[in-house]
Design an enzyme around this catalytic site. Structure first.
Site, PDB file in Angstrom:
ATOM      1  N   GLY A   8       0.830  -1.213   0.000  1.00  0.00           N
ATOM      2  CA  GLY A   8       0.000   0.000   0.000  1.00  0.00           C
ATOM      3  C   GLY A   8       0.859   1.255   0.000  1.00  0.00           C
ATOM      4  CG  LEU A  10       2.107   3.737  -5.102  1.00  0.00           C
ATOM      5  CD1 LEU A  10       1.746   3.560  -6.567  1.00  0.00           C
ATOM      6  CD2 LEU A  10       3.415   4.504  -4.948  1.00  0.00           C
ATOM      7  N   GLY A  11      -0.233   5.081  -1.007  1.00  0.00           N
ATOM      8  CA  GLY A  11      -1.313   5.727  -0.246  1.00  0.00           C
ATOM      9  C   GLY A  11      -0.794   6.899   0.569  1.00  0.00           C
ATOM     10  CD  GLN A  12      -3.176  10.670   4.984  1.00  0.00           C
ATOM     11  OE1 GLN A  12      -3.909   9.798   5.453  1.00  0.00           O
ATOM     12  NE2 GLN A  12      -3.178  11.909   5.448  1.00  0.00           N
ATOM     13  CG  ASP A  34      -0.606   0.752  -3.860  1.00  0.00           C
ATOM     14  OD1 ASP A  34      -0.416   1.689  -3.053  1.00  0.00           O
ATOM     15  OD2 ASP A  34      -1.706   0.158  -3.969  1.00  0.00           O
ATOM     16  CE1 TYR A 143      -9.714   2.780  10.814  1.00  0.00           C
ATOM     17  CE2 TYR A 143      -8.919   1.325   9.087  1.00  0.00           C
ATOM     18  CZ  TYR A 143      -8.708   2.354   9.988  1.00  0.00           C
ATOM     19  OH  TYR A 143      -7.466   2.947  10.058  1.00  0.00           O
ATOM     20  CE  LYS A 147      -6.281  -0.697  10.585  1.00  0.00           C
ATOM     21  NZ  LYS A 147      -4.998  -1.124   9.982  1.00  0.00           N
TER      22      LYS A 147
HETATM   23  C1  VAH Z   1      -9.894   7.011   9.155  1.00  0.00           C
HETATM   24  N1  VAH Z   1      -7.804   8.202   8.810  1.00  0.00           N
HETATM   25  O1  VAH Z   1     -10.426   8.113   9.247  1.00  0.00           O
HETATM   26  C2  VAH Z   1      -8.370   6.934   9.305  1.00  0.00           C
HETATM   27  C3  VAH Z   1      -7.930   6.745  10.734  1.00  0.00           C
HETATM   28  C4  VAH Z   1      -8.317   7.364  13.136  1.00  0.00           C
HETATM   29  C5  VAH Z   1      -8.715   7.588  11.718  1.00  0.00           C
HETATM   30  O2  VAH Z   1      -7.894   5.422  11.131  1.00  0.00           O
HETATM   31  O3  VAH Z   1     -10.521   5.981   8.936  1.00  0.00           O
END
Ligand code: VAH
Length: 320
Positions: A8, A10-12, A34, A143, A147
């Site tokens: 990954g 080429l991401g932020q 990527d 998400y 995590k």
């Molecule tokens: C998001 N930038 O907004 C990410 C990050 C804590 C935020 O994990 O999903």
């Protein structure tokens, strides 16, 4: 000598981490990857090894690890919070099956692994202010679920198989190089672009919504310093709370107005991303990271605003 593969890349985070890591370890020792090459990152792709890798393809990843003699994987390939609510299936698949492939490779080939977690591991039952390192983690987003599961999986591979896994819980990251995609904290990046381009910004996050944020240079320091930290001092490993600043849209707007006095902040709240933001902490306790590997951020809000506006003014060719 480290031979690092960044997924990954080429991401932020990856696009800036790759530059920083190539400065530290040498261009030939940092292999970026990527899903496909991007014209926007032509210079980065040309100044060191680049490979097309989909983290879902373990055999392809193994081929690249063998080709370059990789000993460290920095796994940044992920779907973020807002996109994860639109595509929970894809979020689970990339964030979990991708990480599982990385950890299995690390077990088989004795690699070290750094993969970021996020403040998204916390949910409504977590203490909101000075959120502790060890506390309730019952996130309400896919998400966040990935995590939490990712942290547990990384700890399992360390304790069960001796894989050197490490990670930090990133807050919202703000940077001027590569735009973030699909995040809840992205408003805090877009506001700077819009302030320069149009003198105004309509925020999808409501006033009074405090979230932990960090300027990218501090985030890159965190990754490098934790990766090189003395393993025997690490108690938490996966993953450390790290914090730099906490602000709401009104506070970042006030900081921008110190440079662009007429800047106007309006609101067009997105209920989905607002609900996500409301479930996250207002501020974090990062004492464990400070004690175990010397974490110490350099940028607060006004320092970041000054640097962001200076860099974006050049990037967008807009005078302040
Ligand atoms: C998001 N930038 O907004 C990410 C990050 C804590 C935020 O994990 O999903």
């Amino acid at each position: 000598m480290r031979k690092i593969l960044i997924t990954g890349a080429l991401g932020q985070i990856g696009s800036e981490l790759a530059v920083r890591m190539r400065d530290v370890y040498g261009n030939a020792n940092v292999i970026i990857s990527d899903l496909k090459a991007k014209e926007t990152h032509k210079e980065l792709i040309e100044n060191g090894p680049f490979e097309v890798i989909d983290v879902m393809d373990k055999d392809r990843m193994a081929e690249v690890v063998d080709k370059y003699g990789i000993n460290t994987i920095v796994n940044l390939a992920a779907i973020l919070s807002a996109t994860g609510e639109a595509r929970p299936d894809l979020c689970w698949s990339i964030n979990m099956n991708g990480l599982y492939n990385v950890l299995e490779l690390a077990r088989e080939k004795k690699l070290s692994v750094f993969t970021p977690s996020s403040i998204a591991v916390f949910g409504d039952l977590t203490p909101k202010d000075s959120t502790p390192q060890d506390t309730v983690m019952r996130p309400g987003t896919m998400y966040g679920v990935t995590k939490v599961a990712g942290e547990l999986l990384c700890d399992y591979y360390f304790h069960k198989f001796g894989v050197d896994t490490r990670g930090v819980r990133f807050p919202g990251l703000i940077s001027y190089d590569t735009l973030p995609g699909g995040g809840t904290t992205d408003y805090a990046v877009h506001i700077y672009y819009e302030a320069l381009k149009n003198g105004k910004y309509s925020s999808f996050i409501d006033k009074g919504t405090k979230m932990d944020m960090m300027y990218m240079p501090d985030a890159l320091d965190a990754i490098l310093n934790l990766m090189e930290a003395d393993s025997s001092r690490l108690i938490h490993r996966n993953a450390f709370n790290i914090a730099a600043m906490s602000f709401d849209p009104e506070e970042i707007a006030a900081s921008i107005r110190k440079h662009i006095p007429g800047f106007v902040l309006e609101y067009d709240v997105d209920p989905i991303r607002q609900a996500i933001a409301d479930s996250w902490p207002n501020s974090l306790d990062d004492s464990a990271a400070r004690a175990e590997w010397g974490w110490a951020p350099k940028y607060l809000l006004d320092d970041m605003t000054k640097d962001m506006l200076e860099k974006l003014s050049k990037k967008l060719n807009i005078k302040i």
